[in-house]
Structure formats: C-alpha cells, structure tokens
Design an enzyme around this catalytic site. Structure first.
Site, PDB file in Angstrom:
ATOM      1  N   MET A   1      36.316  17.941  10.229  1.00 20.43           N
ATOM      2  CA  MET A   1      35.908  16.583  10.586  1.00 20.43           C
ATOM      3  C   MET A   1      34.825  16.524  11.663  1.00 20.43           C
ATOM      4  O   MET A   1      34.479  15.446  12.137  1.00 20.43           O
ATOM      5  CB  MET A   1      37.123  15.757  11.030  1.00 20.43           C
ATOM      6  CG  MET A   1      38.178  15.627   9.971  1.00 20.43           C
ATOM      7  SD  MET A   1      37.509  14.928   8.448  1.00 20.43           S
ATOM      8  CE  MET A   1      38.862  15.253   7.345  1.00 20.43           C
ATOM      9  N   CYS A   2      34.291  17.657  12.056  1.00 20.52           N
ATOM     10  CA  CYS A   2      33.215  17.675  13.057  1.00 20.52           C
ATOM     11  C   CYS A   2      31.881  17.315  12.414  1.00 20.52           C
ATOM     12  O   CYS A   2      31.570  17.754  11.314  1.00 20.52           O
ATOM     13  CB  CYS A   2      33.100  19.060  13.691  1.00 20.52           C
ATOM     14  SG  CYS A   2      34.372  19.397  14.886  1.00 20.52           S
ATOM     15  N   HIS A   3      31.108  16.526  13.151  1.00 22.30           N
ATOM     16  CA  HIS A   3      29.766  16.177  12.698  1.00 22.30           C
ATOM     17  C   HIS A   3      28.812  17.323  13.017  1.00 22.30           C
ATOM     18  O   HIS A   3      28.939  17.946  14.070  1.00 22.30           O
ATOM     19  CB  HIS A   3      29.267  14.922  13.420  1.00 22.30           C
ATOM     20  CG  HIS A   3      30.003  13.694  13.048  1.00 22.30           C
ATOM     21  ND1 HIS A   3      31.218  13.351  13.614  1.00 22.30           N
ATOM     22  CD2 HIS A   3      29.712  12.715  12.163  1.00 22.30           C
ATOM     23  CE1 HIS A   3      31.628  12.218  13.092  1.00 22.30           C
ATOM     24  NE2 HIS A   3      30.745  11.806  12.210  1.00 22.30           N
TER      25      HIS A   3
ATOM     26  N   GLU B   1      32.485  22.136  19.891  1.00 22.07           N
ATOM     27  CA  GLU B   1      31.485  23.207  19.890  1.00 22.07           C
ATOM     28  C   GLU B   1      31.762  24.191  21.030  1.00 22.07           C
ATOM     29  O   GLU B   1      31.677  25.411  20.849  1.00 22.07           O
ATOM     30  CB  GLU B   1      30.081  22.617  19.990  1.00 22.07           C
ATOM     31  CG  GLU B   1      29.600  21.965  18.715  1.00 22.07           C
ATOM     32  CD  GLU B   1      30.277  20.634  18.362  1.00 22.07           C
ATOM     33  OE1 GLU B   1      30.119  20.186  17.221  1.00 22.07           O
ATOM     34  OE2 GLU B   1      30.968  20.039  19.218  1.00 22.07           O
TER      35      GLU B   1
ATOM     36  N   ASP C   1      36.835  42.257  18.178  1.00 25.00           N
ATOM     37  CA  ASP C   1      36.311  42.998  17.029  1.00 25.00           C
ATOM     38  C   ASP C   1      35.540  44.238  17.459  1.00 25.00           C
ATOM     39  O   ASP C   1      35.685  45.306  16.861  1.00 25.00           O
ATOM     40  CB  ASP C   1      35.412  42.090  16.190  1.00 25.00           C
ATOM     41  CG  ASP C   1      34.819  42.830  15.006  1.00 25.00           C
ATOM     42  OD1 ASP C   1      35.594  43.404  14.211  1.00 25.00           O
ATOM     43  OD2 ASP C   1      33.577  42.847  14.882  1.00 25.00           O
TER      44      ASP C   1
END
Length: 164
Positions: free
Chosen positions: A75-77, A116, A130
């Site tokens: 749902m992030c723009h 973000e 990683d």
C-alpha cells in the site's frame, strides 16, 4: 468501512488517494542493529571480509531499499526521494559487538517517508547478515523502529527515548 482508509466501500484493500494532500517537506529517521561476533567486527574494520566492504555494500542496499519500498510494501505510494543517508555506529560492551544503523530519508511530497526509512534500515541489517553469514549464522538483527518523523498532516513524532 469508511473509517479505514486502506479499505474501499466493499471492504477490499486499496491504495489511499493522496491527490488532494498538500505537498510538504517530509523526513523520517529509523534505526536497526545487528549483533556480530568479535571476529566479524574485526574483519569489517580491517576490510578483510571475503565478500567485500560490508558497510559500503549494506549502505547501497539500504538506499536501494528506500527507493524501492513501494515494490515490496503493497500500500505504499512510489515516492521521489530527495535524500537518503545511512549512518553506522558501533556499540561494543564486554563481548557484545552491535552495529547500530540509523537511516534518514527525505522527500517533498503528499505522503510520508516512514516506511522508506524502516525498509532501508531493515535491508541494511539484512545485507550485513548476508555478507557475514559464512562466518556466523547466529547473528541477531535487533528491533527496527521509527525514531523521528516530520511533516505532513500528523506533524512531528519523536520516539520517547526509551530503548527498543
């Protein structure tokens, strides 16, 4: 269902319409951490990890994650970011080697950049994992949280300072 902005009249998920919202400068800062062994800490500091410069790669991964947040959070723009900065600090006590990650993201737009900043902090910690997992798979990624946000309708938020 109209009280819930991420649901339409049928109760199904939707992306919120922000077309009427005022564009303002928006900033968000998020934090995360990863607990490492002394060996990994020393190799990062000496630049001798086999996969390369851990902090440089993690920093680029975090910036890329911030730029692509809308690709992984439904749902992030999509936002045009104006800046992303990632700071590393070490918290070393006794046998604990914690890499502290702080991410600040800025934009000028109609919606905030909290997601973000949080996504970038998470991706940065995951990238460190990683790059170092060949030496230790027992590293622990710490809590990830919003430290501060400014701009927009809801105004300013400052975490109350208690440890996460």
């Amino acid at each position: 269902m109209s009280d819930f902005t991420h649901f339409n009249e049928q109760g199904r998920a939707r992306m919120v319409d922000i077309s009427d919202k005022e564009e303002t400068e928006r900033t968000a800062t998020a934090a995360s951490s990863i607990q490492l062994t002394q060996e990994i800490y020393e190799k990062i500091q000496a630049g001798t990890m086999k996969k390369g410069d851990v902090l440089a790669v993690a920093q680029v991964a975090g910036i890329m994650a911030a730029k692509n947040t809308s690709d992984v959070i439904p749902m992030c723009h999509p936002l045009q970011l104006k800046g992303t900065d990632i700071i590393f600090d070490w918290d070393i006590t006794d046998d604990n080697y914690d890499l502290l990650i702080t991410v600040t993201v800025k934009t000028k737009g109609s919606t905030g950049v909290e997601m973000e900043a949080l996504t970038a902090a998470s991706a940065t910690a995951l990238t460190v994992y990683d790059m170092c997992k060949a030496l230790d798979k027992g590293m622990v990624i710490g809590q990830t949280y919003l430290c501060h946000k400014r701009g927009g309708k809801s105004g300013e938020y400052e975490r109350d300072g208690k440890e996460a």
